[in-house]
Write a protein that holds these residues in place. Structure first.
Motif, mmCIF file in Angstrom:
data_model
loop_
_atom_site.group_PDB
_atom_site.id
_atom_site.type_symbol
_atom_site.label_atom_id
_atom_site.label_comp_id
_atom_site.label_asym_id
_atom_site.label_seq_id
_atom_site.Cartn_x
_atom_site.Cartn_y
_atom_site.Cartn_z
ATOM 1 N N GLY A 51 43.091 16.970 19.038
ATOM 2 C CA GLY A 51 43.064 18.011 20.063
ATOM 3 C C GLY A 51 41.719 18.234 20.711
ATOM 4 O O GLY A 51 41.621 18.890 21.745
ATOM 5 N N GLY A 52 40.643 17.734 20.123
ATOM 6 C CA GLY A 52 39.336 17.847 20.768
ATOM 7 C C GLY A 52 38.542 19.091 20.447
ATOM 8 O O GLY A 52 37.522 19.366 21.091
ATOM 9 N N SER A 53 38.962 19.880 19.467
ATOM 10 C CA SER A 53 38.191 21.072 19.092
ATOM 11 C C SER A 53 36.891 20.670 18.393
ATOM 12 O O SER A 53 36.828 19.643 17.713
ATOM 13 N N PRO A 54 35.856 21.496 18.514
ATOM 14 C CA PRO A 54 34.633 21.246 17.744
ATOM 15 C C PRO A 54 34.825 21.663 16.290
ATOM 16 O O PRO A 54 35.760 22.404 15.956
ATOM 17 N N ALA A 55 33.947 21.178 15.440
ATOM 18 C CA ALA A 55 33.860 21.656 14.056
ATOM 19 C C ALA A 55 32.440 22.170 13.872
ATOM 20 O O ALA A 55 31.475 21.404 14.007
ATOM 21 N N TYR A 56 32.300 23.459 13.620
ATOM 22 C CA TYR A 56 30.982 24.043 13.407
ATOM 23 C C TYR A 56 30.656 23.918 11.920
ATOM 24 O O TYR A 56 31.345 24.486 11.075
ATOM 25 N N LEU A 57 29.622 23.134 11.623
ATOM 26 C CA LEU A 57 29.277 22.809 10.243
ATOM 27 C C LEU A 57 28.026 23.566 9.827
ATOM 28 O O LEU A 57 27.045 23.632 10.582
ATOM 29 N N TYR A 58 28.031 24.081 8.605
ATOM 30 C CA TYR A 58 26.927 24.915 8.111
ATOM 31 C C TYR A 58 26.335 24.262 6.870
ATOM 32 O O TYR A 58 27.039 24.022 5.890
ATOM 33 N N TYR A 59 25.036 23.982 6.938
ATOM 34 C CA TYR A 59 24.336 23.186 5.937
ATOM 35 C C TYR A 59 23.370 24.030 5.124
ATOM 36 O O TYR A 59 22.678 24.913 5.662
ATOM 37 N N ASP A 60 23.290 23.717 3.834
ATOM 38 C CA ASP A 60 22.231 24.189 2.950
ATOM 39 C C ASP A 60 21.344 22.972 2.723
ATOM 40 O O ASP A 60 21.731 22.047 2.021
ATOM 41 N N LYS A 61 20.205 22.950 3.381
ATOM 42 C CA LYS A 61 19.349 21.748 3.446
ATOM 43 C C LYS A 61 20.160 20.598 4.044
ATOM 44 O O LYS A 61 20.575 20.692 5.181
ATOM 45 N N ASP A 62 20.422 19.532 3.280
ATOM 46 C CA ASP A 62 21.157 18.391 3.834
ATOM 47 C C ASP A 62 22.633 18.369 3.442
ATOM 48 O O ASP A 62 23.343 17.422 3.775
ATOM 49 N N ASP A 63 23.094 19.387 2.751
ATOM 50 C CA ASP A 63 24.466 19.403 2.235
ATOM 51 C C ASP A 63 25.356 20.346 3.032
ATOM 52 O O ASP A 63 25.011 21.516 3.233
ATOM 53 N N VAL A 64 26.510 19.840 3.470
ATOM 54 C CA VAL A 64 27.479 20.695 4.157
ATOM 55 C C VAL A 64 28.072 21.669 3.149
ATOM 56 O O VAL A 64 28.568 21.264 2.099
ATOM 57 N N VAL A 65 28.031 22.939 3.471
ATOM 58 C CA VAL A 65 28.627 23.970 2.619
ATOM 59 C C VAL A 65 30.064 24.229 3.061
ATOM 60 O O VAL A 65 30.996 24.193 2.265
ATOM 61 N N PHE A 66 30.252 24.483 4.346
ATOM 62 C CA PHE A 66 31.594 24.655 4.892
ATOM 63 C C PHE A 66 31.558 24.414 6.396
ATOM 64 O O PHE A 66 30.493 24.295 7.008
ATOM 65 N N GLY A 67 32.754 24.317 6.980
ATOM 66 C CA GLY A 67 32.877 24.168 8.426
ATOM 67 C C GLY A 67 33.934 25.109 8.964
ATOM 68 O O GLY A 67 34.870 25.492 8.252
ATOM 69 N N LEU A 68 33.773 25.495 10.215
ATOM 70 C CA LEU A 68 34.725 26.373 10.886
ATOM 71 C C LEU A 68 35.297 25.634 12.092
ATOM 72 O O LEU A 68 34.545 25.130 12.932
ATOM 73 N N ILE A 69 36.629 25.579 12.179
ATOM 74 C CA ILE A 69 37.287 24.876 13.277
ATOM 75 C C ILE A 69 38.139 25.870 14.055
ATOM 76 O O ILE A 69 39.080 26.463 13.511
ATOM 77 N N PRO A 70 37.811 26.087 15.337
ATOM 78 C CA PRO A 70 38.606 27.012 16.147
ATOM 79 C C PRO A 70 39.810 26.325 16.773
ATOM 80 O O PRO A 70 39.869 25.091 16.862
ATOM 81 N N ALA A 71 40.751 27.128 17.239
ATOM 82 C CA ALA A 71 41.858 26.600 18.034
ATOM 83 C C ALA A 71 41.289 26.043 19.341
ATOM 84 O O ALA A 71 40.245 26.487 19.823
ATOM 85 N N LEU A 72 41.961 25.074 19.901
ATOM 86 C CA LEU A 72 41.486 24.385 21.093
ATOM 87 C C LEU A 72 41.209 25.364 22.232
ATOM 88 O O LEU A 72 42.034 26.219 22.542
ATOM 89 N N ASP A 73 40.004 25.217 22.814
ATOM 90 C CA ASP A 73 39.567 26.001 23.971
ATOM 91 C C ASP A 73 39.504 27.504 23.695
ATOM 92 O O ASP A 73 39.642 28.326 24.612
ATOM 93 N N THR A 74 39.335 27.864 22.429
ATOM 94 C CA THR A 74 39.168 29.278 22.079
ATOM 95 C C THR A 74 38.045 29.400 21.056
ATOM 96 O O THR A 74 37.505 28.409 20.566
ATOM 97 N N GLU A 75 37.724 30.639 20.699
ATOM 98 C CA GLU A 75 36.778 30.924 19.627
ATOM 99 C C GLU A 75 37.506 31.414 18.373
ATOM 100 O O GLU A 75 36.865 31.859 17.421
ATOM 101 N N ILE A 76 38.837 31.335 18.370
ATOM 102 C CA ILE A 76 39.621 31.870 17.257
ATOM 103 C C ILE A 76 39.640 30.864 16.105
ATOM 104 O O ILE A 76 40.043 29.713 16.279
ATOM 105 N N LEU A 77 39.235 31.313 14.940
ATOM 106 C CA LEU A 77 39.137 30.454 13.767
ATOM 107 C C LEU A 77 40.525 30.054 13.265
ATOM 108 O O LEU A 77 41.350 30.904 12.934
ATOM 109 N N LEU A 78 40.758 28.735 13.209
ATOM 110 C CA LEU A 78 42.061 28.207 12.825
ATOM 111 C C LEU A 78 42.042 27.592 11.428
ATOM 112 O O LEU A 78 42.992 27.737 10.662
#
Length: 200
Positions: A86-113
């Protein structure tokens, strides 16, 4: 001798600055593409629950979710990296070089899916983590089966009551056998570790 005394006199001031949470910016922090936060991330406050990670809940906006935590570096990836089209971004949150978690919104919105939980330091309400083995997962879900994702051949074990998927990016060695691709399999290889947990 003079240098040792000078260093020991300076030490309490440095420690006090760190305890008070004052910024101690580094070169890597100042050149981050997105944003940085100089507070430390408190893993203990982010339990994996039904529909949420700590106080981050499915259905929030990304902005609302980002107000619920500190201390992580943000980068922008693609939802396709986690099996979502669908082309949504994945916002990834890092502690130094390690991914802790990611947030993926619905397409063309800011709503967390979806929330992608990657750090083994984060645990579910029943004691599992994103890198738990099939054996550990099966102890919590004795009758569970594994499904193959037909889009990417990854495998998933689902907790339908909590809306979690344990995702395995398997290749040659798989969790289950799939003579009929549309049907789930019994668990076969118990030592394989999950790659992340998807909260839906």
């Amino acid at each position: 001798m003079f240098l040792i005394v000078l260093w020991s006199c300076k030490q309490p001031t440095d420690n006090k600055s760190q305890k008070e949470g004052k910024p101690t910016q580094t070169k890597s922090q100042s050149t981050s593409v997105e944003h940085t936060n100089d507070l430390s991330f408190d893993y203990d406050k982010f339990e994996i629950k039904k529909g949420q990670l700590g106080e981050i809940k499915i259905g929030m906006t990304i902005s609302e979710a980002e107000q619920k935590f500190d201390g992580l570096r943000k980068e922008v990836g693609q939802a396709t990296d986690f099996g979502f089209g669908g082309g949504s971004p994945a916002y990834l949150y890092y502690d130094k070089d390690d991914v802790v978690f990611g947030l993926i919104p619905a397409l063309d919105t800011e709503i967390l899916l979806f929330i992608i939980v990657a750090s083994p330091r984060l645990t579910t309400i029943n004691g599992l983590n994103p890198n738990s083995t099939v054996k550990e997962i099966s102890k919590q879900y004795p009758k569970v089966k594994v499904y193959q994702n037909l889009m990417n051949s990854w495998e998933e074990i689902s907790d339908t009551s909590n809306n979690w998927d344990f995702v395995f990016m398997t290749n040659e060695k798989t969790v289950g056998d799939y003579p009929d691709l549309e049907n789930p399999s019994e668990l076969k290889n118990m030592d394989i570790k999950a790659d992340w947990i998807t909260i839906k």
